[in-house]
Design a protein around this motif. Structure first.
Motif, PDB file in Angstrom:
ATOM      1  N   SER A 105       3.415  13.242 -25.254  1.00 12.92           N
ATOM      2  CA  SER A 105       3.032  11.940 -24.612  1.00 12.92           C
ATOM      3  C   SER A 105       1.770  12.663 -23.464  1.00 12.92           C
ATOM      4  O   SER A 105       1.656  14.135 -24.037  1.00 12.92           O
ATOM      5  N   LYS A 106       0.650  12.175 -23.559  1.00 14.70           N
ATOM      6  CA  LYS A 106      -0.576  12.699 -22.629  1.00 14.70           C
ATOM      7  C   LYS A 106       0.395  13.929 -21.142  1.00 14.70           C
ATOM      8  O   LYS A 106      -0.217  14.770 -20.974  1.00 14.70           O
ATOM      9  N   ASP A 107       1.229  12.860 -21.008  1.00 13.02           N
ATOM     10  CA  ASP A 107       2.285  13.539 -19.597  1.00 13.02           C
ATOM     11  C   ASP A 107       2.187  15.280 -20.173  1.00 13.02           C
ATOM     12  O   ASP A 107       2.030  16.386 -19.333  1.00 13.02           O
ATOM     13  N   ASP A 108       2.944  15.105 -21.318  1.00 13.03           N
ATOM     14  CA  ASP A 108       3.730  16.052 -21.628  1.00 13.03           C
ATOM     15  C   ASP A 108       2.860  16.960 -22.606  1.00 13.03           C
ATOM     16  O   ASP A 108       3.021  18.009 -22.166  1.00 13.03           O
ATOM     17  N   LEU A 109       2.028  16.574 -22.428  1.00 12.45           N
ATOM     18  CA  LEU A 109       0.413  17.414 -23.331  1.00 12.45           C
ATOM     19  C   LEU A 109       0.320  19.074 -21.605  1.00 12.45           C
ATOM     20  O   LEU A 109      -0.682  19.405 -22.165  1.00 12.45           O
ATOM     21  N   ASN A 110      -0.299  17.388 -21.041  1.00  6.49           N
ATOM     22  CA  ASN A 110      -0.744  18.069 -19.740  1.00  6.49           C
ATOM     23  C   ASN A 110       0.488  19.306 -19.191  1.00  6.49           C
ATOM     24  O   ASN A 110      -0.251  20.279 -18.417  1.00  6.49           O
TER      25      ASN A 110
ATOM     26  N   VAL B 121       2.750  18.544 -31.740  1.00  6.22           N
ATOM     27  CA  VAL B 121       1.834  18.068 -30.778  1.00  6.22           C
ATOM     28  C   VAL B 121       1.027  16.797 -30.753  1.00  6.22           C
ATOM     29  O   VAL B 121       1.250  15.814 -30.083  1.00  6.22           O
ATOM     30  N   LYS B 122       1.203  15.988 -31.854  1.00  2.00           N
ATOM     31  CA  LYS B 122       0.701  14.822 -32.137  1.00  2.00           C
ATOM     32  C   LYS B 122       1.962  13.517 -31.983  1.00  2.00           C
ATOM     33  O   LYS B 122       1.033  12.827 -30.802  1.00  2.00           O
ATOM     34  N   ASN B 123       2.824  14.020 -31.355  1.00  2.67           N
ATOM     35  CA  ASN B 123       3.541  12.800 -30.971  1.00  2.67           C
ATOM     36  C   ASN B 123       4.126  13.208 -29.465  1.00  2.67           C
ATOM     37  O   ASN B 123       4.965  12.463 -29.319  1.00  2.67           O
TER      38      ASN B 123
ATOM     39  N   GLU C 204       1.201  23.100 -39.472  1.00  3.91           N
ATOM     40  CA  GLU C 204       1.813  22.037 -39.399  1.00  3.91           C
ATOM     41  C   GLU C 204       2.789  21.713 -38.882  1.00  3.91           C
ATOM     42  O   GLU C 204       2.156  20.111 -38.247  1.00  3.91           O
ATOM     43  N   GLN C 205       3.417  22.395 -38.644  1.00  2.73           N
ATOM     44  CA  GLN C 205       4.767  21.760 -37.729  1.00  2.73           C
ATOM     45  C   GLN C 205       4.534  21.737 -36.439  1.00  2.73           C
ATOM     46  O   GLN C 205       4.682  20.876 -35.841  1.00  2.73           O
ATOM     47  N   VAL C 206       3.939  22.392 -36.120  1.00  2.63           N
ATOM     48  CA  VAL C 206       2.757  22.523 -34.065  1.00  2.63           C
ATOM     49  C   VAL C 206       2.495  21.905 -34.411  1.00  2.63           C
ATOM     50  O   VAL C 206       2.614  20.600 -33.273  1.00  2.63           O
ATOM     51  N   SER C 207       1.161  21.478 -35.383  1.00  2.36           N
ATOM     52  CA  SER C 207       0.432  20.184 -35.262  1.00  2.36           C
ATOM     53  C   SER C 207       1.072  18.342 -35.378  1.00  2.36           C
ATOM     54  O   SER C 207       0.540  17.700 -33.845  1.00  2.36           O
TER      55      SER C 207
END
Length: 57
Positions: A32-37, A28-30, A22-25
């Motif tokens: 940005s798109k660039d950070d996720l990429n 990840v929800k917070n 849940e913490q990781v989720s």
């Protein structure tokens, strides 16, 4: 074959710490798109969507 995969998946999920997941989720929800990429690239994962996003910039 599907029953074996389902069984293995359930066994694997049983060992997951729900609080940490849940913490990781939430992290990840917070992101940005660039950070996720960037995270996907750091983990060595390559998806067609990620590759298209980087080539379109």
């Amino acid at each position: 074959m599907n029953n074996l995969l389902n069984s293995n998946l359930l066994n694997m999920l049983a060992g997951v710490d729900k609080e940490k997941l849940e913490q990781v989720s939430n992290i990840v929800k917070n992101m940005s798109k660039d950070d996720l990429n960037n995270l996907v690239r750091m983990l060595g994962m390559s998806t067609n969507n990620t590759e298209q996003n980087t080539t379109n910039k």
